[in-house]
Every structure is written in C-alpha cells, then in structure tokens.
Design an enzyme around this catalytic site. Structure first.
Site, short mmCIF file in Angstrom:
data_model
loop_
_atom_site.label_atom_id
_atom_site.label_comp_id
_atom_site.label_asym_id
_atom_site.label_seq_id
_atom_site.Cartn_x
_atom_site.Cartn_y
_atom_site.Cartn_z
N CYS A 2 16.08 52.60 57.36
CA CYS A 2 16.78 51.82 56.34
C CYS A 2 15.85 50.79 55.72
O CYS A 2 15.02 50.20 56.40
CB CYS A 2 18.02 51.08 56.87
SG CYS A 2 19.27 52.18 57.52
N ARG A 27 11.69 54.67 54.01
CA ARG A 27 12.32 54.18 55.24
C ARG A 27 13.66 54.87 55.51
O ARG A 27 14.23 54.74 56.59
CB ARG A 27 12.56 52.67 55.14
CG ARG A 27 11.30 51.89 54.99
CD ARG A 27 11.62 50.42 54.87
NE ARG A 27 12.16 49.92 56.11
CZ ARG A 27 11.45 49.45 57.11
NH1 ARG A 27 10.14 49.40 57.00
NH2 ARG A 27 12.01 49.01 58.20
N TRP A 73 19.12 55.29 56.34
CA TRP A 73 18.87 56.37 57.29
C TRP A 73 20.04 56.28 58.28
O TRP A 73 20.11 55.36 59.08
CB TRP A 73 17.53 56.15 58.00
CG TRP A 73 17.15 57.30 58.89
CD1 TRP A 73 16.50 58.43 58.51
CD2 TRP A 73 17.39 57.42 60.30
NE1 TRP A 73 16.32 59.26 59.60
CE2 TRP A 73 16.85 58.67 60.70
CE3 TRP A 73 18.00 56.63 61.26
CZ2 TRP A 73 16.90 59.13 62.03
CZ3 TRP A 73 18.05 57.08 62.59
CH2 TRP A 73 17.50 58.32 62.94
N ASN A 97 19.87 46.61 58.14
CA ASN A 97 18.96 47.57 58.76
C ASN A 97 18.95 47.29 60.26
O ASN A 97 18.67 46.16 60.67
CB ASN A 97 17.55 47.41 58.17
CG ASN A 97 16.51 48.17 58.95
OD1 ASN A 97 16.81 49.19 59.58
ND2 ASN A 97 15.27 47.70 58.94
N GLY A 98 19.27 48.30 61.07
CA GLY A 98 19.30 48.09 62.53
C GLY A 98 20.54 48.75 63.11
O GLY A 98 21.18 49.57 62.46
N GLU A 473 -0.83 66.91 67.80
CA GLU A 473 -0.66 66.24 66.51
C GLU A 473 -0.58 67.26 65.37
O GLU A 473 0.25 67.13 64.47
CB GLU A 473 -1.80 65.23 66.29
CG GLU A 473 -1.77 64.48 64.97
CD GLU A 473 -0.48 63.68 64.72
OE1 GLU A 473 0.35 63.55 65.62
OE2 GLU A 473 -0.32 63.23 63.57
N LYS A 477 2.56 67.69 62.83
CA LYS A 477 2.42 67.63 61.36
C LYS A 477 3.11 68.83 60.73
O LYS A 477 3.85 68.69 59.76
CB LYS A 477 0.94 67.63 60.93
CG LYS A 477 0.18 66.37 61.15
CD LYS A 477 0.53 65.23 60.21
CE LYS A 477 1.68 64.39 60.68
NZ LYS A 477 1.48 63.42 61.72
N GLU A 480 7.19 68.78 61.31
CA GLU A 480 8.00 67.72 60.69
C GLU A 480 8.10 67.87 59.18
O GLU A 480 9.09 67.49 58.59
CB GLU A 480 7.51 66.32 61.08
CG GLU A 480 6.17 65.93 60.52
CD GLU A 480 5.71 64.56 60.98
OE1 GLU A 480 6.54 63.66 61.13
OE2 GLU A 480 4.49 64.39 61.16
N HIS A 496 1.76 81.15 81.79
CA HIS A 496 2.75 80.82 82.82
C HIS A 496 4.17 80.84 82.26
O HIS A 496 5.02 80.08 82.71
CB HIS A 496 2.40 79.47 83.46
CG HIS A 496 1.07 79.51 84.16
ND1 HIS A 496 0.88 80.15 85.36
CD2 HIS A 496 -0.15 79.06 83.76
CE1 HIS A 496 -0.39 80.07 85.70
NE2 HIS A 496 -1.04 79.42 84.75
N LYS A 595 10.50 56.44 58.16
CA LYS A 595 9.14 56.00 58.48
C LYS A 595 9.09 55.07 59.68
O LYS A 595 8.22 55.19 60.53
CB LYS A 595 8.56 55.30 57.25
CG LYS A 595 7.12 54.86 57.40
CD LYS A 595 6.20 56.05 57.38
CE LYS A 595 4.76 55.68 57.62
NZ LYS A 595 3.99 56.85 58.05
#
Ligand code: F6R
Length: 600
Positions: A2, A27, A73, A97-98, A473, A477, A480, A496, A595
């Site tokens: 947010c 965000r 978000w 936001n939160g 990583e 990438k 996502e 295995h 983000k």
C-alpha cells in the site's frame, strides 16, 4: 505494501495526489482512491484495478488544494472498489498502510456504539474510532494520541477531519511515512518518489510522533510537545521514478547496475585497503554470523554465507526472517546478526532485528532505503547505493547486497590474514572492472533462451554451492514475473526424488561457475539431459568442457570468486525478464505482489 500520499498547498490537489500515487503504484495496485476537499466538503473517488482506472474517473480541473490518496495491496477484503481507500466515517476520512490486528474487537465496540461499516477491511475501524473519540474529546491531537493507544498492529495513516478544513494529520507505527516539505505546501507519502516532482526535502516521521500539515508542518511527540526536526535533502532526481526510454523499470534497473556497483563499492575502495577497513564495522570479535532476510535478500545472504565461510573462516547461518523471528535462537556476544533489506521496512526482518536486540546481540543492517526503520534501529548500517528501486522484482538492490557481502568477506579475510595484501589488492582492482563486465553481459541477446521457455509451465534451476544460491535467485526472478512454476535445486539432490518430474522438453537452467565442483554439476546436468531436459547453461569461461549437452549456453567471463556472483546474476535476471516479456506479463507489477512487505 500500500502507498499513501497527502497534499496541502496551493496547487490542484487532484493532480498532485495522482502524480504521487503513480510514483507509489509499485507498492500495491489492486485498487486506488483519493479524497479531496472541494466546496467545503470531502469528495471521495475510488476505482478497482490500476491507477489508470482511477485517473479516468477524476475531474482534474475540480478546485481543490488538499487531499489524501491510496494505492492498495489487499490484506483484508477483496480488491474491489468498496474496500479501497480512502474510508470515511462521520467526520473522518483516512488512508491506511499496514494491518490493524485488533480490528475485529474494535469493530464490535463501534457497532455497539451505533457505528455502521461498509467494507471488509481492517482499516475502516480507524475512521470510526477517530469519529467516536473526537465526539468525546473534540481535540484532534488528543484524539490521535488516544487512537494510537487503542490500535494494535502496524499503520501509516493520513487523516482528514471535516472540522479542520486545510489540515492533514499523519501518524505511523512500523509502516513507513515521510513528510515532504515544499514552499507553502507540504506532503505526506509512503516513499520519497511520490513527492520528487514537487520537492526533494523531507522528514522521516518517527513512531512516537504526530504530524500536522497545511502550508506549515508541525510535529508533536506523544505528550503533544512540538518536536523540531531537520529536513533531509534527497540526493537524486526525478529520473528514478521515470523509465527514461526503457520499456520497463526492471530493464532500466538492470541497466543501471554498472553505476550501482560503482556507487556501492566506491566508499570502500577509494583508498585501497585503508578505506575498506575504515568503512566496515569491526568484525574482529565475532566468531559466528546469522544472516536474515526475505526473498531475494535471503538469497543474497546465501551468497554471503558462501564467501564469508570460504574466505573469512567464520560459520554463517542464513535464515528466512519469517522463520527466524519465531525460532529458538542460539547466539552469544560473539555472534553478529546481519539483516538484509532493500526497503528497510520488511515487517519480518524488522521483527528479527528487534528480537535479537532484546537479547543484547549486535546487529548490522545492509539496507538500500536511507533512513528506513531497519537502518535507524540497527547498531550499524551499511547502505547499498542502488537508488530507489521501482520494479517490484529486485535486481539492482540484490546485486548491491551481494556486493557488500563480498566486501565483508574480503575485509574479514584480509584482517584475519587469510587473504594476503597482494591478493586483497588484486581483488579490489577487480571490483573496478566489474561495471564494464556487467555492461557487456547486459547487452547479450537472451531472446532464444526465453523463446524456449515462455510457453512452458515449469522450469528447474540447478547448481552447487554458490551456484545453487544463484539458482534460487534466478528461479525467483523467473517465477515472480512470468508466472512459470520454477524450482531451484542443489544439482546433486535432484536424483533424490525430484528428477521424476523431468521429462521430454522440461527446461533446466544450470549454473556452473565454480571450477572445483564443475565436473559434479556437469554429471548432474547429463543425468537430466538423458531424460529429455532442454538445457540452458550459464557457465564461466574457465570451465573446461565441450558442453555438447547444452541446448543454449551463456559463457560468462572468468573472474575471481568475490565478483563472480555479480557477473553471473546478470544472465539470470535477463532470462527472467525476456521470458516474462514474451509472455506479455505486467513485468513491473506482477500479480499479487507489492514492493515493500510491511505486513507479517
Ligand atoms: C523479489 C523481491 C522480494 C524481496 C523481499 C524482501 O524480487 O524483491 O523477494 O527481496 O520481499 O524485501 P526487502 O529487501 O525490501 O526486505
């Protein structure tokens, strides 16, 4: 997670809020809304989806000089128009936001007092609570102090009260909030890019403070005494919030990496080994390191572990922050806890910092955002100099994180005399060459590899040791931003169980940069090749083999271990990017992501 913005001044507030929201869209982008004062009343306009949807609904020449805005978000309630902010109850309109953890009990209490709710959000109770407290106390500042006592959770709030025409109130706890300072106009925002078009001066609001904003800014502490704060000047420019001709922020940020490396290493290397030591904390007393981070920051930690253990001879454990914060921790005064974060606001990472501080453990933060909570609360902070990162998928901040970790390995190894002066100087020299190596690799054409990948449903990344850390990583990438299910595996572990998933045409991306174990990884690659896998090989020039098993191959220059991860991360970033581009994905704003993850 947010973005909030607010403006009070003499410009058209709708345009200023819209500019701010566009700069904060990274965000959260489920829905957006603004509230502004016009003709002595508050008008609220909201839209689900991206900010363009909101923009279409706005009458931009409406006369208004103050307002608040929000890009969401979703945490509580679907991402629809009703649940989007701002929320209004009685005389109060708010953006949040939160997460308010005790919102259900607060809601019950307000309902008992006759309040009605329209949304499924946790945030709406804040407006109700403010209205109730204000009807009892009629003093906005005292009401906000009271509100803070009642809320449990995290919040950054922009608040408008009908009775106070030109003022915005702002308060925060564990969610970021800055106050932008202009000429007879002021702002609130979740992050600096939101205000950069209008001002580069800002203050960071502390958890214990309340801001009152119109053409002046007053900051109060919990006792409502005025607090005097120095404004900070943001060193950078608006370009950070613009694409500058690149199709996506992610691509722009990948291309910025040579400059980022220069900026990140320069304070450590400008005077050879002397400045390396001068700019590093004293690691002498530590015999164990725990590294904590989330997502890519965790992957960066794994690179750090590999280098610090090998060259500085200190055992390093790397943990995902959301696990570390609830596990039993084995540390003593000889343990250093390193916390890695681009935003410096990631809720789980911050919680770990606070947990180990309570245990009296020393902390070092590796952070990108200057003045963020993690940077302010850690015992020591090293800044990655990546500049604002807008693309939700990190690239340049990750690269800067692994650069700092490799410098830490070098500094400790040199001071423990495990690395000779001559060798250390050679390594320092190699950091100077790194930007041009990265630049060349950035220009390589990764389209063929992406073409083989973008229609597939799954993909495996394999490697050993530090190459496994890089695989993780690379895999993140890809998944996502392209939504291809992708798994990173230690190359020797596939057999295995997981190798049963390999069939004709399964894509496997293998990373082979460590000469010492290259043969072993190559055997593992052949095992999957013989079961039908399509192999993309990222391989260092120094590895000797004809690689006839590879369908696609990127040969990276042979460099020392300290800069090798930065070199070999580049093809991985661009393979992810190109694949998502061919699939037509919204690269900078992947679905369900945000983000800055300021909720648990
Ligand atoms: C992936 C990505 C995330 C972040 C993670 C931690 O591309 O960006 O995995 O690395 O959310 O964020 P920070 O570094 O802000 O703590």
């Amino acid at each position: 997670m947010c973005g909030i913005v607010g403006y009070s001044g003499n410009k058209n507030a709708i345009n200023v809020l819209l500019d701010g929201l566009k700069a904060l869209e990274y965000r959260g982008y489920d829905s957006a809304g603004i509230a502004y004062r016009t003709c002595n009343r508050i008008e609220i306009i909201k839209a689900s989806g991206k900010i363009v949807n909101l923009e279409k609904k706005l009458k931009k020449n409406t006369n208004s000089n103050m307002g608040i805005g929000h890009t969401r978000w979703a945490t509580h309630g679907k991402p629809n128009e009703t649940n989007s902010h701002p929320h209004r109850i009685g005389k109060f309109t708010i953006v949040h936001n939160g997460i308010i953890e005790n919102y259900e009990s607060l809601k019950k209490l307000l309902i008992q007092n006759g309040y009605k709710f329209k949304t499924e959000t946790d945030s709406e109770v804040i407006a109700g609570l403010l209205d109730k407290l204000y009807s009892e106390k009629n003093d906005i500042l005292k009401v906000i102090v009271e509100l803070k006592k009642l809320l449990i959770g995290s919040y950054a709030l922009g608040i408008i009260c009908d009775d106070i025409p030109d003022k915005i109130y702002a308060v925060r706890k564990d969610s970021p909030l800055i106050i932008g300072i202009g000429d007879n106009e002021n702002f609130i925002a979740s992050d600096v890019p939101a205000i950069l078009k209008y001002t580069n001066k800002y203050m960071i609001l502390d958890d214990s403070e309340i801001a009152e904003i119109n053409d002046k800014v007053n900051i109060y502490n919990d006792k409502l005494d005025i607090v005097f704060k120095e404004a900070i000047t943001f060193e950078g420019n608006l370009e950070v919030a613009e694409k500058n001709g690149y199709e996506h922020f992610m691509l722009k940020e990948i291309h910025e990496q040579p400059e980022v490396i220069k900026n990140t290493v320069s304070p450590f290397l400008k005077n050879g080994l002397e400045s390396l030591n001068d700019n590093m904390p004293d690691f002498g007393k530590y015999n164990k390191i725990d590294i904590i981070g989330c997502g890519s920051a965790y992957h960066a930690g794994l690179i750090g572990k590999s280098l610090i253990e090998k060259y500085a001879d200190i055992p390093v454990n790397v943990y995902v922050a959301s696990e570390y914060r609830y596990k039993k921790i084995f540390t003593d005064e000889q343990t250093l806890v390193i916390l890695i974060s681009q935003s410096g606001e990631t809720a789980d990472t911050l919680a770990c910092l606070r947990k180990v501080h309570e245990m009296g453990i020393n902390t070092l933060a590796i952070v990108n955002v200057v003045g963020s909570s993690l940077a302010r609360e850690a015992d020591k902070t090293i800044y990655t100099k990546a500049g604002p990162e807008i693309s939700v998928a990190t690239t340049k901040a990750y690269l800067a994180q692994i650069t700092i970790l490799s410098l830490i390995a070098l500094a400790i190894g040199y001071n423990k005399k495990l690395i000779s002066e001559k060798k250390a100087l050679e390594i320092i020299d190699s950091y100077e060459k790194l930007p041009s190596i990265i630049e060349k690799l950035t220009c390589y054409d990764y389209k063929n590899i992406a073409k083989a990948l973008y229609k597939k449903n799954n993909c495996f990344y394999i490697g050993r040791g530090i190459d496994y850390a890089l695989s993780m990583e690379g895999s993140l990438k890809l998944k996502e931003i392209s939504y291809i299910t992708s798994v990173a595996y230690p190359a020797g572990e596939l057999k295995h169980g997981t190798i049963s998933l390999i069939e004709d045409g399964t894509n496997v991306i293998a990373i082979v940069t460590d000469k010492n174990i290259a043969d072993k990884t190559i055997s593992n690659i052949k095992e999957v090749k013989s079961r039908g896998a399509v192999i993309t090989l990222i391989v260092a020039d120094k590895i000797d083999d004809d690689f006839d098993f590879a369908d696609y191959k990127v040969v990276t220059p042979s460099v020392n271990d300290f800069i090798s991860p930065m070199v070999n991360a580049i093809p991985l970033q661009l393979i992810g990017y190109m694949t998502a581009k061919l699939k037509g994905c919204d690269i900078d704003k992947p679905k369900n992501l945000a983000k800055s993850v300021t909720v648990e």
